[in-house]
Design a protein around this motif. Structure first.
Motif, mmCIF file in Angstrom:
data_model
loop_
_atom_site.group_PDB
_atom_site.id
_atom_site.type_symbol
_atom_site.label_atom_id
_atom_site.label_comp_id
_atom_site.label_asym_id
_atom_site.label_seq_id
_atom_site.Cartn_x
_atom_site.Cartn_y
_atom_site.Cartn_z
ATOM 1 N N ALA A 79 51.792 13.760 78.172
ATOM 2 C CA ALA A 79 52.294 13.190 76.927
ATOM 3 C C ALA A 79 52.166 11.668 76.924
ATOM 4 O O ALA A 79 51.791 11.068 75.906
ATOM 5 N N LEU A 80 52.484 11.038 78.051
ATOM 6 C CA LEU A 80 52.383 9.578 78.118
ATOM 7 C C LEU A 80 50.958 9.100 77.907
ATOM 8 O O LEU A 80 50.710 8.119 77.192
ATOM 9 N N LEU A 81 50.011 9.783 78.531
ATOM 10 C CA LEU A 81 48.611 9.376 78.383
ATOM 11 C C LEU A 81 48.158 9.492 76.933
ATOM 12 O O LEU A 81 47.511 8.592 76.388
ATOM 13 N N HIS A 82 48.501 10.614 76.296
ATOM 14 C CA HIS A 82 48.119 10.797 74.893
ATOM 15 C C HIS A 82 48.818 9.782 73.995
ATOM 16 O O HIS A 82 48.209 9.231 73.064
ATOM 17 N N THR A 83 50.099 9.534 74.244
ATOM 18 C CA THR A 83 50.848 8.599 73.409
ATOM 19 C C THR A 83 50.262 7.198 73.512
ATOM 20 O O THR A 83 50.072 6.509 72.500
ATOM 21 N N TYR A 84 49.950 6.775 74.733
ATOM 22 C CA TYR A 84 49.367 5.438 74.916
ATOM 23 C C TYR A 84 47.995 5.344 74.242
ATOM 24 O O TYR A 84 47.680 4.346 73.593
ATOM 25 N N ARG A 85 47.209 6.406 74.374
ATOM 26 C CA ARG A 85 45.876 6.419 73.758
ATOM 27 C C ARG A 85 45.980 6.263 72.244
ATOM 28 O O ARG A 85 45.266 5.442 71.638
ATOM 29 N N LEU A 86 46.872 7.009 71.622
ATOM 30 C CA LEU A 86 46.998 6.949 70.169
ATOM 31 C C LEU A 86 47.626 5.629 69.717
ATOM 32 O O LEU A 86 47.260 5.085 68.666
ATOM 33 N N ALA A 87 48.562 5.101 70.509
ATOM 34 C CA ALA A 87 49.182 3.819 70.152
ATOM 35 C C ALA A 87 48.156 2.695 70.184
ATOM 36 O O ALA A 87 48.182 1.793 69.326
ATOM 37 N N ARG A 88 47.246 2.729 71.151
ATOM 38 C CA ARG A 88 46.202 1.706 71.222
ATOM 39 C C ARG A 88 45.320 1.748 69.979
ATOM 40 O O ARG A 88 44.914 0.705 69.449
ATOM 41 N N LYS A 89 45.026 2.952 69.489
ATOM 42 C CA LYS A 89 44.188 3.086 68.299
ATOM 43 C C LYS A 89 44.853 2.482 67.069
ATOM 44 O O LYS A 89 44.176 1.962 66.176
ATOM 45 N N LEU A 90 46.188 2.530 67.027
ATOM 46 C CA LEU A 90 46.906 2.030 65.852
ATOM 47 C C LEU A 90 46.965 0.512 65.795
ATOM 48 O O LEU A 90 47.199 -0.067 64.740
ATOM 49 N N GLY A 91 46.818 -0.132 66.943
ATOM 50 C CA GLY A 91 46.880 -1.584 66.966
ATOM 51 C C GLY A 91 48.304 -2.101 66.939
ATOM 52 O O GLY A 91 49.264 -1.363 67.164
ATOM 53 N N PRO A 92 48.478 -3.397 66.640
ATOM 54 C CA PRO A 92 49.813 -4.018 66.700
ATOM 55 C C PRO A 92 50.798 -3.381 65.722
ATOM 56 O O PRO A 92 50.430 -2.965 64.623
ATOM 57 N N VAL A 93 52.064 -3.315 66.150
ATOM 58 C CA VAL A 93 53.149 -2.853 65.289
ATOM 59 C C VAL A 93 54.295 -3.849 65.411
ATOM 60 O O VAL A 93 54.380 -4.618 66.369
ATOM 61 N N ASP A 94 55.187 -3.810 64.438
ATOM 62 C CA ASP A 94 56.357 -4.691 64.478
ATOM 63 C C ASP A 94 57.495 -4.083 65.277
ATOM 64 O O ASP A 94 58.219 -4.788 65.983
ATOM 65 N N VAL A 95 57.663 -2.762 65.152
ATOM 66 C CA VAL A 95 58.745 -2.066 65.856
ATOM 67 C C VAL A 95 58.189 -0.793 66.460
ATOM 68 O O VAL A 95 57.483 -0.036 65.790
ATOM 69 N N VAL A 96 58.501 -0.571 67.733
ATOM 70 C CA VAL A 96 58.237 0.719 68.370
ATOM 71 C C VAL A 96 59.584 1.388 68.579
ATOM 72 O O VAL A 96 60.499 0.818 69.167
#
Length: 395
Positions: A79-96
């Motif tokens: 789950a962590l690997l997939h979450t990090y992969r998808l978060a990188r695709k989204l680019g910068p965010v203001d709040v996680v």
């Protein structure tokens, strides 16, 4: 636009996770661009990417844990690997905005914080208590490990969202957070999603009364207690005038079906698995008494049970064990058996079956509580206050 918010969830798909979906819609309505990263469901929420009502959902495949703690380690690593992969695709965010369990998502949040994001920790479960309650291994090495991970998550978080006052107390004491950093956002069902429909008498399978359980079926959820209580209702109290339906799924589902057969309940207990909302409304509208058999353990005593809130939203009377936060939620909308006493639980079910006026009174109390002091409208305000605190940090 208030900003770009990324919500991370590991243990349920969205929008199936009602709390996360309600939070997502609340933030969307407040002007946030909302993205959610979560696992795919087995039979629903199966698309990899979808936009639903303006909320952007990004899903990954995930095999549920089996085989004890090591199985969870494999699940969480994937789950962590997939979450990090998808978060990188989204680019910068203001709040996680990370929803536990597990208390590992701070690893992804930490990377986003280094790019300027702020971190909201939405603590759905106290994972150390969950570990003690689920595995019964005591305060061993793995328990100390999850305590350490919880501390790291608290330390990383700019704001903590707690589901009730008990969890808030833990965030202040064990987590070392300041009072203005912790916000209570109760898990309250949207009354618009829980509505009465015409009762379906066929569900009762020819019996006068229907008993209903709704929720996850894991080791700590007490479905086995409910089944033994129903066996007592039949054998010790001589009641043959009911049919029971258990709605939901989980990693003990098959074991609970097997237990129902061992107890000779196969002809009067039905397991539906996960069902669509429209079917759920039909079952709950037909139910005479709803069951909350969560046993007393370190987690359940201080946790808000979604099932109780949803029973109340439907105006159903509840039988529960005597748990601290169950009583905070339900008040007089439930009756309470001594902790883990299946025979007394059965007696309370029988008492309510024999008292239609009391069932109606309790149902009205529950509906009023969920529509008033425990409503999602109040939780919305608390959620937006938490985000206002985050915006001050971003300024």
């Amino acid at each position: 636009m208030a900003g770009k918010a990324l919500i991370l969830v590991e243990n349920l798909s969205v929008p199936f996770d009602r709390r996360v979906w309600q939070e997502s819609c609340t933030l969307r309505d407040a002007g946030w661009e909302v993205h959610v990263i979560c696992p795919k469901g087995a039979t629903i929420d199966t698309e990899s990417e979808v936009v639903i009502d303006g909320v952007h959902i990004h899903r990954y495949p995930l095999k549920a844990a089996t085989g004890g703690p090591l199985g969870y380690l494999r699940e969480y690593s994937s789950a962590l690997l997939h979450t990090y992969r998808l978060a990188r695709k989204l680019g910068p965010v203001d709040v996680v905005h990370a929803c536990n369990p597990p208390d590992l998502l701070f690893l992804v949040a930490g990377r986003l914080k280094r790019r300027g994001a702020r971190f909201v920790y939405d603590q759905h479960d106290l994972v150390p208590e969950l570990y003690l309650s689920r595995f019964g291994r005591g305060q061993d090495f793995l328990y100390r490990a999850v305590r350490w991970l919880e501390r790291r998550t608290y330390r990383s978080a700019d704001v903590v969202i707690s589901t009730n006052g008990s969890y808030r107390d833990v965030a202040l004491s064990r987590g070392g957070k300041q009072p203005d950093e912790v916000f209570v956002v109760r898990s309250a069902p949207s009354v618009d999603r829980f509505y009465q429909v015409e009762p379906d008498e066929s569900i009762k399978r020819g019996k006068p009364y229907l008993l209903c359980y709704l929720g996850v079926m894991g080791p700590q959820d007490g479905v086995d207690y409910a089944l033994r209580a129903l066996a007592s209702l039949r054998d010790d109290l001589g009641r043959d005038d009911w049919h029971a339906v258990f709605c939901g799924a989980g990693d003990t589902f098959e074991a609970m079906v097997a237990l129902s057969r061992e107890l000779g309940l196969a002809d009067r207990v039905e397991f539906t698995g996960r069902i669509p909302d429209e079917d759920l409304m039909r079952y709950l509208s037909t139910a005479d008494v709803c069951l909350a058999p969560d046993p007393l353990n370190p987690l359940n005593d201080v946790s808000t049970m979604n099932k109780i809130m949803e029973y109340m939203a439907m105006g159903r009377p509840v039988v529960s064990f005597d748990l601290q936060e169950a009583k905070v939620s339900a008040g007089d909308a439930a009756v309470y058996a001594p902790a883990n006493d299946e025979a007394e639980f059965a007696k309370l079910v029988a008492r309510l079956l024999d008292d239609p006026e009391e069932r109606l009174r309790m149902g009205e109390i529950g509906r009023e509580r969920v529509s008033g002091p425990l409503s999602w409208e109040r939780s919305k305000a608390a959620l937006l206050s938490a985000y206002e605190a985050v915006l001050l940090l971003l300024a």
